[in-house]
Motif scaffolding. Structure first.
Motif, short mmCIF file in Angstrom:
data_model
loop_
_atom_site.label_atom_id
_atom_site.label_comp_id
_atom_site.label_asym_id
_atom_site.label_seq_id
_atom_site.Cartn_x
_atom_site.Cartn_y
_atom_site.Cartn_z
N UNK A 134 -11.83 -1.25 8.45
CA UNK A 134 -12.38 -1.72 7.17
C UNK A 134 -11.88 -0.86 6.01
N UNK A 135 -11.81 0.45 6.23
CA UNK A 135 -11.33 1.32 5.15
C UNK A 135 -9.84 1.13 4.88
N UNK A 136 -9.06 0.82 5.91
CA UNK A 136 -7.65 0.53 5.69
C UNK A 136 -7.51 -0.67 4.76
N UNK A 137 -8.24 -1.73 5.04
CA UNK A 137 -8.17 -2.91 4.18
C UNK A 137 -8.67 -2.61 2.77
N UNK A 138 -9.73 -1.84 2.66
CA UNK A 138 -10.29 -1.50 1.36
C UNK A 138 -9.31 -0.65 0.54
N UNK A 139 -8.71 0.36 1.17
CA UNK A 139 -7.76 1.20 0.44
C UNK A 139 -6.46 0.46 0.14
N UNK A 140 -6.10 -0.50 0.95
CA UNK A 140 -4.94 -1.34 0.65
C UNK A 140 -5.21 -2.16 -0.60
N UNK A 141 -6.41 -2.72 -0.72
CA UNK A 141 -6.79 -3.48 -1.91
C UNK A 141 -6.88 -2.56 -3.12
N UNK A 142 -7.48 -1.36 -2.94
CA UNK A 142 -7.56 -0.41 -4.06
C UNK A 142 -6.17 -0.03 -4.58
N UNK A 143 -5.25 0.26 -3.67
CA UNK A 143 -3.92 0.68 -4.10
C UNK A 143 -3.19 -0.47 -4.80
N UNK A 144 -3.43 -1.69 -4.34
CA UNK A 144 -2.81 -2.85 -4.98
C UNK A 144 -3.36 -3.03 -6.39
N UNK A 145 -4.67 -2.89 -6.56
CA UNK A 145 -5.29 -3.05 -7.88
C UNK A 145 -4.83 -1.94 -8.82
N UNK A 146 -4.77 -0.71 -8.33
CA UNK A 146 -4.35 0.40 -9.18
C UNK A 146 -2.88 0.28 -9.58
N UNK A 147 -2.05 -0.23 -8.70
CA UNK A 147 -0.63 -0.39 -9.04
C UNK A 147 -0.42 -1.50 -10.06
N UNK A 148 -1.33 -2.47 -10.11
CA UNK A 148 -1.20 -3.54 -11.10
C UNK A 148 -1.61 -3.08 -12.51
N UNK A 149 -2.47 -2.08 -12.56
CA UNK A 149 -2.95 -1.61 -13.88
C UNK A 149 -1.90 -0.87 -14.59
#
Length: 142
Positions: free
Chosen positions: A127-142
């Protein structure tokens, strides 16, 4: 694979799963953002997304190791490390009355069987892998 996981799973594992996931989430965010802050000072680039992704990959590695242990692999050094540092029992402290919760028997992570511990670690890390994958994707878009 799913049949075996369903055979081990029960509702009592929800509380240890939430505790493990939340603790690892906070530590992961703290170390990723702290490391990005210090490295960013010297390089001038935004590395938050990269460090969040690296921690997510570390969680994926942890999930894979937990899955191997669920499958019967024996990792003696990892078991000794967990027994020494990670899974040590907390000392019993006397606190105030908790009369409201006397009837409710809570099972802690330390009281779980080995297969249940590996399942909790596997699900928490996945679950944390998926969550951190989403976090890194969102942060890279900003």
């Amino acid at each position: 694979m799913f049949k075996r996981l369903k055979a081990i799973w029960n509702r009592d594992l929800i509380r240890p799963l939430i505790h493990r996931s939340f603790t690892r989430l906070i530590w992961g965010l703290f170390f990723s953002l702290l490391l990005a802050f210090f490295v960013e000072q010297g390089s001038g680039r935004d590395l938050r997304g990269l460090f969040l992704l690296l921690y997510g990959l570390l969680c994926l590695l942890g999930a894979w190791l937990s899955y191997l242990q669920l499958d019967g692999a024996s990792l003696p050094r990892l078991d000794r490390l967990r027994a020494k540092y990670i899974d040590r029992k907390r000392p019993k402290r006397q606190t105030g009355d908790m009369i409201d919760f006397v009837d409710e028997e809570m099972e802690t992570y330390e009281e779980l069987e080995d297969e249940e511990r590996y399942l909790v670690l596997f699900l928490a890390d996945l679950a944390l892998f998926l969550l951190f994958l989403i976090f890194s994707w969102i942060v890279s878009l900003l």
